[in-house]
Design an enzyme around this catalytic site. Structure first.
Site, mmCIF file in Angstrom:
data_model
loop_
_atom_site.group_PDB
_atom_site.id
_atom_site.type_symbol
_atom_site.label_atom_id
_atom_site.label_comp_id
_atom_site.label_asym_id
_atom_site.label_seq_id
_atom_site.Cartn_x
_atom_site.Cartn_y
_atom_site.Cartn_z
ATOM 1 N N LYS A 14 80.811 -23.459 65.059
ATOM 2 C CA LYS A 14 80.887 -22.806 63.736
ATOM 3 C C LYS A 14 82.089 -23.340 62.939
ATOM 4 C CE LYS A 14 81.260 -18.675 65.622
ATOM 5 N NZ LYS A 14 81.197 -19.010 67.064
ATOM 6 N N ARG A 88 79.865 -9.832 62.945
ATOM 7 C CA ARG A 88 79.608 -9.888 64.391
ATOM 8 C C ARG A 88 78.978 -8.604 64.894
ATOM 9 N NH1 ARG A 88 83.930 -13.946 65.574
ATOM 10 N NH2 ARG A 88 83.715 -14.496 67.753
ATOM 11 N N ARG A 127 88.695 -27.807 74.132
ATOM 12 C CA ARG A 127 89.052 -27.707 72.706
ATOM 13 C C ARG A 127 90.563 -27.622 72.482
ATOM 14 N NH1 ARG A 127 86.781 -22.933 69.166
ATOM 15 N NH2 ARG A 127 87.465 -21.744 70.962
ATOM 16 N N ARG A 161 94.010 -22.421 72.408
ATOM 17 C CA ARG A 161 93.956 -20.965 72.231
ATOM 18 C C ARG A 161 94.096 -20.217 73.549
ATOM 19 N NH1 ARG A 161 88.848 -20.155 68.312
ATOM 20 N NH2 ARG A 161 88.511 -18.428 69.759
ATOM 21 N N ARG A 172 83.563 -13.015 76.095
ATOM 22 C CA ARG A 172 83.171 -13.273 74.686
ATOM 23 C C ARG A 172 81.656 -13.448 74.585
ATOM 24 N NH1 ARG A 172 87.261 -18.020 73.993
ATOM 25 N NH2 ARG A 172 86.244 -18.624 72.059
HETATM 26 P P1 AP5 Z 1 84.222 -24.979 67.449
HETATM 27 O O1 AP5 Z 1 83.727 -25.549 66.165
HETATM 28 O O2 AP5 Z 1 85.666 -24.671 67.556
HETATM 29 O O3 AP5 Z 1 83.318 -23.717 67.892
HETATM 30 P P2 AP5 Z 1 83.227 -22.241 67.303
HETATM 31 O O4 AP5 Z 1 81.780 -21.870 67.284
HETATM 32 O O5 AP5 Z 1 83.981 -22.133 66.033
HETATM 33 O O6 AP5 Z 1 83.915 -21.470 68.502
HETATM 34 P P3 AP5 Z 1 85.017 -20.308 68.519
HETATM 35 O O7 AP5 Z 1 85.475 -20.219 69.954
HETATM 36 O O8 AP5 Z 1 86.075 -20.540 67.496
HETATM 37 O O9 AP5 Z 1 84.163 -19.091 68.196
HETATM 38 P P4 AP5 Z 1 84.518 -17.662 68.478
HETATM 39 O O10 AP5 Z 1 83.442 -17.006 67.729
HETATM 40 O O11 AP5 Z 1 84.615 -17.305 69.921
HETATM 41 O O12 AP5 Z 1 86.031 -17.518 67.976
HETATM 42 P P5 AP5 Z 1 86.674 -16.823 66.704
HETATM 43 O O13 AP5 Z 1 87.872 -17.585 66.342
HETATM 44 O O14 AP5 Z 1 85.657 -16.552 65.662
HETATM 45 O O15 AP5 Z 1 83.798 -26.008 68.620
HETATM 46 C C1 AP5 Z 1 84.166 -25.789 69.976
HETATM 47 C C2 AP5 Z 1 84.460 -27.153 70.643
HETATM 48 O O16 AP5 Z 1 83.251 -27.890 70.720
HETATM 49 C C3 AP5 Z 1 85.462 -28.031 69.870
HETATM 50 O O17 AP5 Z 1 86.314 -28.690 70.763
HETATM 51 C C4 AP5 Z 1 84.573 -29.042 69.110
HETATM 52 O O18 AP5 Z 1 85.227 -30.300 68.929
HETATM 53 C C5 AP5 Z 1 83.362 -29.145 70.029
HETATM 54 N N1 AP5 Z 1 82.110 -29.332 69.287
HETATM 55 C C6 AP5 Z 1 81.722 -28.677 68.154
HETATM 56 N N2 AP5 Z 1 80.498 -29.094 67.766
HETATM 57 C C7 AP5 Z 1 80.098 -30.022 68.692
HETATM 58 C C8 AP5 Z 1 78.907 -30.815 68.843
HETATM 59 N N3 AP5 Z 1 77.885 -30.724 67.977
HETATM 60 N N4 AP5 Z 1 78.840 -31.647 69.907
HETATM 61 C C9 AP5 Z 1 79.866 -31.737 70.806
HETATM 62 N N5 AP5 Z 1 81.029 -31.027 70.710
HETATM 63 C C10 AP5 Z 1 81.128 -30.169 69.665
HETATM 64 O O19 AP5 Z 1 87.080 -15.383 67.307
HETATM 65 C C11 AP5 Z 1 88.128 -15.254 68.253
HETATM 66 C C12 AP5 Z 1 88.341 -13.768 68.572
HETATM 67 O O20 AP5 Z 1 88.746 -13.056 67.369
HETATM 68 C C13 AP5 Z 1 87.085 -12.997 69.040
HETATM 69 O O21 AP5 Z 1 86.874 -13.145 70.428
HETATM 70 C C14 AP5 Z 1 87.453 -11.556 68.638
HETATM 71 O O22 AP5 Z 1 88.383 -10.998 69.526
HETATM 72 C C15 AP5 Z 1 88.156 -11.749 67.303
HETATM 73 N N6 AP5 Z 1 87.214 -11.706 66.142
HETATM 74 C C16 AP5 Z 1 86.965 -12.732 65.259
HETATM 75 N N7 AP5 Z 1 86.070 -12.354 64.328
HETATM 76 C C17 AP5 Z 1 85.741 -11.057 64.610
HETATM 77 C C18 AP5 Z 1 84.848 -10.139 64.025
HETATM 78 N N8 AP5 Z 1 84.103 -10.475 62.953
HETATM 79 N N9 AP5 Z 1 84.744 -8.905 64.582
HETATM 80 C C19 AP5 Z 1 85.483 -8.546 65.664
HETATM 81 N N10 AP5 Z 1 86.368 -9.394 66.282
HETATM 82 C C20 AP5 Z 1 86.489 -10.640 65.759
#
Ligand code: AP5
Length: 216
Positions: A14, A88, A127, A161, A172
């Site tokens: 994402k 979410r 990552r 992270r 997660r």
């Molecule tokens: P990346 O693009 O970083 O993946 P992502 O989907 O953004 O993964 P996240 O871990 O950031 O998602 P998340 O939803 O767990 O975290 P968030 O920060 O929102 O890609 C991942 C890796 O893969 C990278 O190394 C990249 O290079 C590689 N890659 C990407 N695309 C690729 C491809 N096509 N092929 C090969 N490799 C690829 O949330 C973190 C925490 O915050 C949550 O756990 C929660 O505690 C809190 N939180 C955030 N939002 C909310 C909400 N709305 N409600 C409640 N709690 C929340």
């Protein structure tokens, strides 16, 4: 103006795709994960409150994240928003619909980024990101061109992270399937859902998202 949600489990890509849309379309990325991490590093009361929940891989309360999104939407103008990691829960989805309606706007597409759980551990454990500009890298599939230096801004502040470990990822994923995946049905019912194969290369996924957005 295009408003789009990127929906998918942790590691689906994402953040990577949101940054492409920012570069290619001048849209604004609204990542609740980034906002919460910023609050943590600023040492604010709210940041300290959410730290343990985030490290364990749980969801922060709806009230906090809806408040963060409301603040951003009310304080700026944009060529279109990319909601990355929000909504979410069903309560967050309802709140987003109301906020957009109050602004005279609507959602144009919800992109479901489909992956296999098996690839997520590999993606998440490799990552790292630039602590200055937020660029996303991977040890094997997308390392920096010069070791230790961000390709985009030249910063040497590359970070991993605290929640990018196998135990937290497992929780997660459980949270995703229990609380977030019902949104797939929700947005299917509204007619906004588009599905993209997020196992493909970053360029191929970006092309599929563009095609889905053109579809309207
Ligand atoms: P990346 O693009 O970083 O993946 P992502 O989907 O953004 O993964 P996240 O871990 O950031 O998602 P998340 O939803 O767990 O975290 P968030 O920060 O929102 O890609 C991942 C890796 O893969 C990278 O190394 C990249 O290079 C590689 N890659 C990407 N695309 C690729 C491809 N096509 N092929 C090969 N490799 C690829 O949330 C973190 C925490 O915050 C949550 O756990 C929660 O505690 C809190 N939180 C955030 N939002 C909310 C909400 N709305 N409600 C409640 N709690 C929340």
């Amino acid at each position: 103006m295009t408003n789009v949600i990127l929906l998918g489990p942790p590691g689906a890509g994402k953040g990577t795709q949101a940054k492409r849309l920012v570069q290619e379309r001048g849209m604004t990325q609204l990542s609740t994960g980034d906002m919460l991490r910023e609050a943590r590093s600023s040492g604010s009361e709210m940041g300290l409150k959410v730290a343990a929940v985030m490290d364990a891989g749980g969801l922060v309360t709806d009230e906090i994240v809806i408040g963060l999104i409301r603040e951003k939407l009310e304080s700026g103008e944009s060529a279109g928003y990319i909601f990355d990691g929000f909504p979410r829960t069903l309560a967050q989805a309802d709140a987003l619909g109301s906020l957009l309606a109050q602004m005279g706007q609507k959602l144009d597409a919800v992109i479901e980024m489909q992956v296999d759980d098996a690839v997520l551990v590999r993606r998440i454990s490799g990552r790292y990101t630039c602590g200055s500009c937020g660029a996303v890298y991977h040890d094997e599939t997308h390392p920096t061109k010069v070791a230790g230096t961000c390709d985009y801004c030249g910063s040497t502040n590359l970070v991993r992270r605290a929640d990018d470990n196998e135990e937290s990822l497992r929780y997660r994923l459980t949270e995703y399937y229990k609380k977030t995946s019902p949104l797939i049905g929700y947005y299917h019912a509204t007619g906004d859902l588009r599905r993209v194969d997020a196992l493909a290369s970053v360029d191929a996924v970006a092309a599929a998202i563009s095609a889905a957005l053109e579809q309207g």
